[in-house]
Design a protein around this motif. Structure first.
Motif, PDB file in Angstrom:
ATOM      1  N   ILE A 184      -1.224 -17.295  47.550  1.00  0.00           N
ATOM      2  CA  ILE A 184       0.132 -17.160  46.991  1.00  0.00           C
ATOM      3  C   ILE A 184      -0.346 -16.132  46.025  1.00  0.00           C
ATOM      4  CG2 ILE A 184       1.799 -18.041  45.283  1.00  0.00           C
ATOM      5  CD1 ILE A 184       1.140 -20.613  46.954  1.00  0.00           C
ATOM      6  N   ARG A 185       0.648 -14.999  46.025  1.00  0.00           N
ATOM      7  CA  ARG A 185       0.438 -13.864  45.136  1.00  0.00           C
ATOM      8  C   ARG A 185       1.379 -13.910  43.869  1.00  0.00           C
ATOM      9  NH1 ARG A 185      -1.460  -8.331  48.400  1.00  0.00           N
ATOM     10  NH2 ARG A 185      -2.817  -9.471  49.955  1.00  0.00           N
ATOM     11  N   LYS A 186       0.986 -13.177  42.765  1.00  0.00           N
ATOM     12  CA  LYS A 186       1.864 -13.003  41.804  1.00  0.00           C
ATOM     13  C   LYS A 186       3.143 -12.262  41.888  1.00  0.00           C
ATOM     14  CE  LYS A 186       1.843 -11.732  36.679  1.00  0.00           C
ATOM     15  NZ  LYS A 186       2.751 -12.787  36.199  1.00  0.00           N
ATOM     16  N   ILE A 187       4.342 -12.607  41.690  1.00  0.00           N
ATOM     17  CA  ILE A 187       5.626 -11.855  41.922  1.00  0.00           C
ATOM     18  C   ILE A 187       5.869 -10.716  40.619  1.00  0.00           C
ATOM     19  CG2 ILE A 187       8.135 -11.916  41.957  1.00  0.00           C
ATOM     20  CD1 ILE A 187       6.958 -13.189  44.376  1.00  0.00           C
ATOM     21  N   LEU A 197       7.650  -8.691  38.162  1.00  0.00           N
ATOM     22  CA  LEU A 197       8.864  -8.702  37.456  1.00  0.00           C
ATOM     23  C   LEU A 197       9.344  -7.520  37.153  1.00  0.00           C
ATOM     24  CD1 LEU A 197       8.495 -12.054  35.809  1.00  0.00           C
ATOM     25  CD2 LEU A 197       9.149 -11.995  38.085  1.00  0.00           C
ATOM     26  N   HIS A 198      10.840  -7.457  36.957  1.00  0.00           N
ATOM     27  CA  HIS A 198      11.312  -6.147  36.510  1.00  0.00           C
ATOM     28  C   HIS A 198      11.148  -6.355  34.985  1.00  0.00           C
ATOM     29  CE1 HIS A 198      14.889  -3.930  34.916  1.00  0.00           C
ATOM     30  NE2 HIS A 198      14.526  -3.231  35.921  1.00  0.00           N
ATOM     31  N   PRO A 199      10.913  -5.230  34.134  1.00  0.00           N
ATOM     32  CA  PRO A 199      10.704  -3.713  34.794  1.00  0.00           C
ATOM     33  C   PRO A 199       9.437  -3.462  34.958  1.00  0.00           C
ATOM     34  CG  PRO A 199      10.896  -3.940  32.305  1.00  0.00           C
ATOM     35  CD  PRO A 199      11.096  -5.251  32.741  1.00  0.00           C
ATOM     36  N   ASN A 200       9.028  -3.129  36.122  1.00  0.00           N
ATOM     37  CA  ASN A 200       7.708  -2.669  36.514  1.00  0.00           C
ATOM     38  C   ASN A 200       7.898  -1.314  37.369  1.00  0.00           C
ATOM     39  OD1 ASN A 200       5.242  -2.075  38.113  1.00  0.00           O
ATOM     40  ND2 ASN A 200       4.571  -4.315  37.339  1.00  0.00           N
ATOM     41  N   GLU A 201       7.146  -0.330  37.293  1.00  0.00           N
ATOM     42  CA  GLU A 201       7.408   0.999  37.883  1.00  0.00           C
ATOM     43  C   GLU A 201       7.235   0.815  39.351  1.00  0.00           C
ATOM     44  OE1 GLU A 201       5.586   5.473  37.995  1.00  0.00           O
ATOM     45  OE2 GLU A 201       5.315   4.160  36.224  1.00  0.00           O
ATOM     46  N   ILE A 202       6.556  -0.070  39.922  1.00  0.00           N
ATOM     47  CA  ILE A 202       6.301  -0.180  41.265  1.00  0.00           C
ATOM     48  C   ILE A 202       7.642  -0.623  42.015  1.00  0.00           C
ATOM     49  CG2 ILE A 202       5.458  -2.694  41.380  1.00  0.00           C
ATOM     50  CD1 ILE A 202       3.419  -1.553  43.654  1.00  0.00           C
ATOM     51  N   LEU A 203       8.307  -1.463  41.270  1.00  0.00           N
ATOM     52  CA  LEU A 203       9.764  -1.649  41.929  1.00  0.00           C
ATOM     53  C   LEU A 203      10.722  -0.654  42.067  1.00  0.00           C
ATOM     54  CD1 LEU A 203      10.109  -5.084  39.796  1.00  0.00           C
ATOM     55  CD2 LEU A 203       9.252  -4.910  42.189  1.00  0.00           C
ATOM     56  N   SER A 204      10.518   0.310  41.373  1.00  0.00           N
ATOM     57  CA  SER A 204      11.737   1.467  41.416  1.00  0.00           C
ATOM     58  C   SER A 204      11.226   2.529  42.166  1.00  0.00           C
ATOM     59  CB  SER A 204      12.094   1.669  40.157  1.00  0.00           C
ATOM     60  OG  SER A 204      11.171   2.143  39.218  1.00  0.00           O
ATOM     61  N   THR A 205       9.739   2.490  42.605  1.00  0.00           N
ATOM     62  CA  THR A 205       9.205   3.802  43.416  1.00  0.00           C
ATOM     63  C   THR A 205       9.074   3.331  44.972  1.00  0.00           C
ATOM     64  OG1 THR A 205       7.476   3.924  41.343  1.00  0.00           O
ATOM     65  CG2 THR A 205       6.927   4.881  43.661  1.00  0.00           C
ATOM     66  N   PRO A 206       9.878   4.407  45.804  1.00  0.00           N
ATOM     67  CA  PRO A 206       9.967   4.347  47.051  1.00  0.00           C
ATOM     68  C   PRO A 206       8.468   4.068  47.625  1.00  0.00           C
ATOM     69  CG  PRO A 206      11.419   6.101  46.234  1.00  0.00           C
ATOM     70  CD  PRO A 206      10.394   5.767  45.129  1.00  0.00           C
ATOM     71  N   THR A 207       8.162   3.180  48.707  1.00  0.00           N
ATOM     72  CA  THR A 207       6.959   2.793  49.244  1.00  0.00           C
ATOM     73  C   THR A 207       6.350   3.987  50.180  1.00  0.00           C
ATOM     74  OG1 THR A 207       8.143   1.500  50.741  1.00  0.00           O
ATOM     75  CG2 THR A 207       7.428   0.418  48.776  1.00  0.00           C
ATOM     76  N   LYS A 208       5.124   3.728  50.518  1.00  0.00           N
ATOM     77  CA  LYS A 208       4.356   4.820  51.528  1.00  0.00           C
ATOM     78  C   LYS A 208       4.518   3.876  53.018  1.00  0.00           C
ATOM     79  CE  LYS A 208       1.143   6.171  48.224  1.00  0.00           C
ATOM     80  NZ  LYS A 208       0.727   4.922  47.178  1.00  0.00           N
ATOM     81  N   LYS A 209       4.527   4.477  53.812  1.00  0.00           N
ATOM     82  CA  LYS A 209       4.735   4.307  55.222  1.00  0.00           C
ATOM     83  C   LYS A 209       3.384   3.567  55.879  1.00  0.00           C
ATOM     84  CE  LYS A 209       5.773   5.973  59.959  1.00  0.00           C
ATOM     85  NZ  LYS A 209       6.132   6.728  60.777  1.00  0.00           N
ATOM     86  N   VAL A 210       3.177   2.570  56.559  1.00  0.00           N
ATOM     87  CA  VAL A 210       2.099   1.729  57.026  1.00  0.00           C
ATOM     88  C   VAL A 210       1.828   2.673  58.119  1.00  0.00           C
ATOM     89  CG1 VAL A 210       1.456  -0.144  58.000  1.00  0.00           C
ATOM     90  CG2 VAL A 210       2.975  -0.196  56.192  1.00  0.00           C
ATOM     91  N   THR A 211       0.450   2.910  57.999  1.00  0.00           N
ATOM     92  CA  THR A 211      -0.015   3.705  59.374  1.00  0.00           C
ATOM     93  C   THR A 211      -1.334   3.065  59.920  1.00  0.00           C
ATOM     94  OG1 THR A 211      -1.549   4.867  57.560  1.00  0.00           O
ATOM     95  CG2 THR A 211       0.502   5.964  58.105  1.00  0.00           C
ATOM     96  N   GLU A 212      -1.729   1.582  59.186  1.00  0.00           N
ATOM     97  CA  GLU A 212      -2.891   1.017  59.741  1.00  0.00           C
ATOM     98  C   GLU A 212      -2.248  -0.411  59.889  1.00  0.00           C
ATOM     99  OE1 GLU A 212      -6.639   1.423  58.073  1.00  0.00           O
ATOM    100  OE2 GLU A 212      -6.410   3.564  57.220  1.00  0.00           O
ATOM    101  N   GLN A 248       7.158  -6.406  45.720  1.00  0.00           N
ATOM    102  CA  GLN A 248       7.226  -7.469  44.735  1.00  0.00           C
ATOM    103  C   GLN A 248       5.951  -8.161  44.547  1.00  0.00           C
ATOM    104  OE1 GLN A 248      10.852  -8.667  47.138  1.00  0.00           O
ATOM    105  NE2 GLN A 248      11.346  -9.473  44.856  1.00  0.00           N
ATOM    106  N   VAL A 249       5.048  -7.874  45.354  1.00  0.00           N
ATOM    107  CA  VAL A 249       3.590  -8.471  45.159  1.00  0.00           C
ATOM    108  C   VAL A 249       2.688  -7.383  44.767  1.00  0.00           C
ATOM    109  CG1 VAL A 249       4.167 -10.513  46.529  1.00  0.00           C
ATOM    110  CG2 VAL A 249       3.114  -8.451  47.531  1.00  0.00           C
ATOM    111  N   GLY A 250       3.036  -6.174  44.212  1.00  0.00           N
ATOM    112  CA  GLY A 250       2.288  -5.082  43.768  1.00  0.00           C
ATOM    113  C   GLY A 250       1.781  -4.275  44.577  1.00  0.00           C
ATOM    114  N   VAL A 251       2.085  -4.141  45.910  1.00  0.00           N
ATOM    115  CA  VAL A 251       1.628  -3.190  47.164  1.00  0.00           C
ATOM    116  C   VAL A 251       2.552  -2.272  47.404  1.00  0.00           C
ATOM    117  CG1 VAL A 251       0.583  -3.202  49.378  1.00  0.00           C
ATOM    118  CG2 VAL A 251       0.122  -5.205  47.968  1.00  0.00           C
ATOM    119  N   SER A 252       2.420  -0.900  47.201  1.00  0.00           N
ATOM    120  CA  SER A 252       3.451  -0.013  47.667  1.00  0.00           C
ATOM    121  C   SER A 252       3.563   0.437  49.138  1.00  0.00           C
ATOM    122  CB  SER A 252       3.462   1.248  46.690  1.00  0.00           C
ATOM    123  OG  SER A 252       4.284   2.093  46.878  1.00  0.00           O
ATOM    124  N   LEU A 253       3.655  -0.558  50.029  1.00  0.00           N
ATOM    125  CA  LEU A 253       4.005  -0.115  51.414  1.00  0.00           C
ATOM    126  C   LEU A 253       5.077  -0.576  51.978  1.00  0.00           C
ATOM    127  CD1 LEU A 253       0.158  -1.433  52.820  1.00  0.00           C
ATOM    128  CD2 LEU A 253       1.401   1.191  52.533  1.00  0.00           C
TER     129      LEU A 253
END
Length: 163
Positions: free
Chosen positions: A3-6, A8-23, A51-56
């Protein structure tokens, strides 16, 4: 599974477009499994990787009630139709609920955890949850779409699950 930590807003990762999964590997499978456990632990019906800190570009929707778990990797909206205004909440915005207008119908294409492509059509609450999570992947937060803030006391007990 962890179980990962959610995040919360405000956090820059939430408002940043994510990267495409390639692997499409064990690391991705672990992320999906952890996201699912985190979502269930938080009484959510949807969760996106930021929401779990991963920009994918990874998100999950599970309405329960015998419905299939929808894992969306690199999802793309193909078509939408109709409009509906309903109350939404978000795991990254505890205690914030609001009326949000979204399409009633959505058609998407996305990849499975093994990389194979699929298409999906959804209506009503399922479409709303899918579009909410895809917004997360694009760095768009639901608070920017709220038409009217709803006090938690106005919610029915079954509406308290968060997208």
């Amino acid at each position: 599974m962890t179980i990962r930590k959610i995040v919360l807003h405000p956090n820059e990762i939430l408002s940043t477009p994510t990267k495409k999964v390639t692997e499409f590997d064990e690391k991705l499978a672990t992320l999906l499994d952890d996201m699912y456990e985190t979502m269930l632990d938080s009484d959510g019906i949807g969760i996106a990787a930021p929401q779990v800190g991963v920009s994918l570009r990874v998100a999950i929707v599970d309405l329960g009630e015998g419905e299939d778990i929808i894992e969306m990797i690199n999802p793309e909206v193909i078509d939408t139709e109709g409009e509906a205004i309903e109350v939404e909440g978000c795991l990254s915005f505890p205690e914030l609920y609001g009326e949000v207008e979204r399409p009633y119908f959505v058609q998407i294409k996305a990849q499975e955890r093994d990389g194979t492509w699929y298409e999906l059509e959804a209506e009503d609450y399922e479409a709303r949850a899918i579009l909410h999570e895809i917004d997360h992947l694009d760095g768009v937060l639901f608070d920017s779409k709220i038409l009217r803030v709803v006090d938690p006391s106005e919610l029915e007990a079954d509406e308290e699950e968060l997208i």
